[in-house]
Design a protein around this motif. Structure first.
Motif, mmCIF file in Angstrom:
data_model
loop_
_atom_site.group_PDB
_atom_site.id
_atom_site.type_symbol
_atom_site.label_atom_id
_atom_site.label_comp_id
_atom_site.label_asym_id
_atom_site.label_seq_id
_atom_site.Cartn_x
_atom_site.Cartn_y
_atom_site.Cartn_z
ATOM 1 N N ASN A 165 0.840 -1.196 0.000
ATOM 2 C CA ASN A 165 0.000 0.000 0.000
ATOM 3 C C ASN A 165 0.872 1.241 0.000
ATOM 4 O O ASN A 165 2.020 1.222 0.444
ATOM 5 N N ASP A 201 -8.963 3.918 7.573
ATOM 6 C CA ASP A 201 -9.153 3.046 6.414
ATOM 7 C C ASP A 201 -7.843 2.858 5.674
ATOM 8 O O ASP A 201 -6.815 3.427 6.029
ATOM 9 N N ALA A 223 -6.100 1.001 1.658
ATOM 10 C CA ALA A 223 -6.277 0.295 0.389
ATOM 11 C C ALA A 223 -5.033 -0.544 0.162
ATOM 12 O O ALA A 223 -3.917 -0.107 0.462
ATOM 13 N N THR A 233 -3.002 -3.660 -2.387
ATOM 14 C CA THR A 233 -2.914 -4.546 -3.545
ATOM 15 C C THR A 233 -2.076 -5.752 -3.142
ATOM 16 O O THR A 233 -0.990 -5.608 -2.584
ATOM 17 N N GLU A 275 -6.442 -6.353 -6.299
ATOM 18 C CA GLU A 275 -6.568 -5.032 -5.698
ATOM 19 C C GLU A 275 -7.749 -5.025 -4.735
ATOM 20 O O GLU A 275 -8.865 -5.422 -5.091
ATOM 21 N N PRO A 299 -9.883 -2.378 -2.831
ATOM 22 C CA PRO A 299 -10.114 -0.926 -2.794
ATOM 23 C C PRO A 299 -10.193 -0.381 -1.377
ATOM 24 O O PRO A 299 -10.394 -1.128 -0.409
ATOM 25 N N ARG A 300 -10.093 0.922 -1.275
ATOM 26 C CA ARG A 300 -10.081 1.584 0.023
ATOM 27 C C ARG A 300 -11.343 1.257 0.814
ATOM 28 O O ARG A 300 -12.464 1.341 0.304
ATOM 29 N N LEU A 355 -11.260 -4.460 5.335
ATOM 30 C CA LEU A 355 -10.116 -4.793 4.494
ATOM 31 C C LEU A 355 -9.390 -6.032 5.042
ATOM 32 O O LEU A 355 -8.960 -6.904 4.275
#
Length: 401
Positions: free
Chosen positions: A350, A362, A364, A366, A375, A377-378, A384
């Protein structure tokens, strides 16, 4: 992530944290849950029943003697209806009454009458939480299979700081969601490292980094909810141990983290290295505080810290290795280089910087592995982490069958 048509009974006991339970009802309903609320008499002094009725769309029960309830036996009706019972906040008084099997109000009575899993989210003053009587009551509840969520540590309404804060509504919702989820890591031994490391310069100063540990703690919690036996090796952070984590080891320096992970990873199936481990440490630590000399520069001699991932990769047998790469530029190139150079099975990469990665709610990510990528996403770190664990479990299965 869904709770569609799941039946959640929310118990609210007397405490200032009851105001958070209003948002909790809304958050549960956002995912499709049916929510019914039972309040203690003292809880109504903090939030009115009409508030919870408006938020839940269901009548709120307070009294054990409710003639409008089915056959005037509201505790049996609610006990049978619930798929999960979540008490948030759970005050010291409510915890004591549950531990001693009291049935002196509607909430404690239905807890005795239900076959549904019971979860409690403690909320109280930090000194009360630390009291031996409260801890003994908590041990009794845990021994009976009651699931304890939190508490967290931080500022309290009384003005003190310490453990005793109720977990935030999104954290509680995530625990309930996970309780209905497939246990994709059932029976696996997982070690997670999280947080920063600090390298002392002298008794006052240190070299550190901005990692809050939130992502790693979320990963540890998600792994536990997926059925793994989780050992969490934590750097210097003020975070509550995630629900379900079997063992927590607190460390400060990179060398201490290396030693703790090396010991914990013996026989482990998966190691997730989400900690932001310092690459270097001062070659010498001053015995006393270093003094400033006007106009004079200070030079520190640094030595390289042990490489935790590389040392685990050299083992035979070795766990499935998941690294993290926090980069400010060229994220994919640096991540893939680290993946290959350290012999990892997977790496989560990230970008960090202002408003990204560190010190945020938060993130995001990969994910990269030898012949693929994904991937994520955020999203908030709890969501997550759940996605990350699902992907790790999938890749682990692909490698080990």
């Amino acid at each position: 992530m869904t709770l569609a048509q799941r039946r959640i009974l929310l118990g609210v006991s007397g405490g200032i944290a009851a105001y958070k339970s209003c948002e909790l009802v809304r958050r549960l309903r956002d995912l499709g849950a049916q929510v019914r609320v039972v309040m203690t008499e003292n809880a109504t002094r903090f939030v009115t029943p009409i508030t919870f009725q408006a938020l839940s769309g269901e009548p709120v029960r307070v009294s054990l003697w409710d003639e409008s309830a089915e056959a005037a036996m509201g505790h049996i009706e609610l006990a049978r209806w619930a798929e999960r019972v979540l008490i948030a906040p759970a005050s010291a008084d409510l915890i004591a009454r549950l531990a001693h099997g009291a049935a002196d109000d509607l909430l404690t009575t239905l807890c005795l009458a239900t076959a549904a899993p019971v979860y409690v989210a403690p909320a109280m003053n930090q000194q009360m939480w630390a009291h031996a009587a409260v801890q003994a009551n908590m041990a009794t509840l845990r021994a009976r299979g009651v699931q304890v969520l939190g508490p967290a540590s931080g500022d309290q309404a009384c003005g003190e700081i310490g453990s005793g804060r109720m977990l935030e509504p999104l954290e509680l919702r995530a625990a309930i969601v996970a309780s209905f989820s497939d246990r994709v890591l059932h029976g696996k031994r997982v070690v997670v490292s999280a947080g920063p490391t600090y390298e002392d310069i002298d008794p006052v100063r240190f070299i550190g980094n901005r990692s809050s540990g939130r992502m790693g703690f979320a990963v540890a919690g998600a792994a536990a909810r997926a059925g793994a036996q989780v050992t969490l090796v934590a750097g210097p952070v003020s975070l509550a141990t995630p629900f379900g984590v079997a063992r927590r080891i607190d460390v400060r320096s990179a060398a201490q983290m290396h030693a703790a992970v090396t010991e914990a990873a013996q026989g482990a199936d998966i190691y997730i290295g989400s900690a932001a481990v310092g690459d270097y440490r001062p070659s010498q630590v001053a015995e006393h505080k270093l003094k400033k000399h006007d106009g004079a520069d200070l030079t520190l001699q640094l030595s390289e810290n042990p490489d935790i991932l590389a040392s685990l990769a050299a083992r035979q047998p070795r766990p499935f290795l998941v690294g993290f790469a926090a980069e400010t530029q060229n994220v994919e190139n640096y991540a893939r280089d680290k993946l290959q150079r350290k012999g990892l099975d997977m790496i989560a990469a990230n970008q960090v910087g202002e408003g990204l990665g560190f010190e945020t709610a938060d993130n995001a990510i990969t994910l990269y592995w030898a012949d693929g990528s994904l991937e994520l996403p955020r999203a908030d770190k709890a969501a997550l982490a759940r996605q990350l664990i699902e992907c790790i479990a999938s890749r682990y299965q692909a490698v080990h069958g």
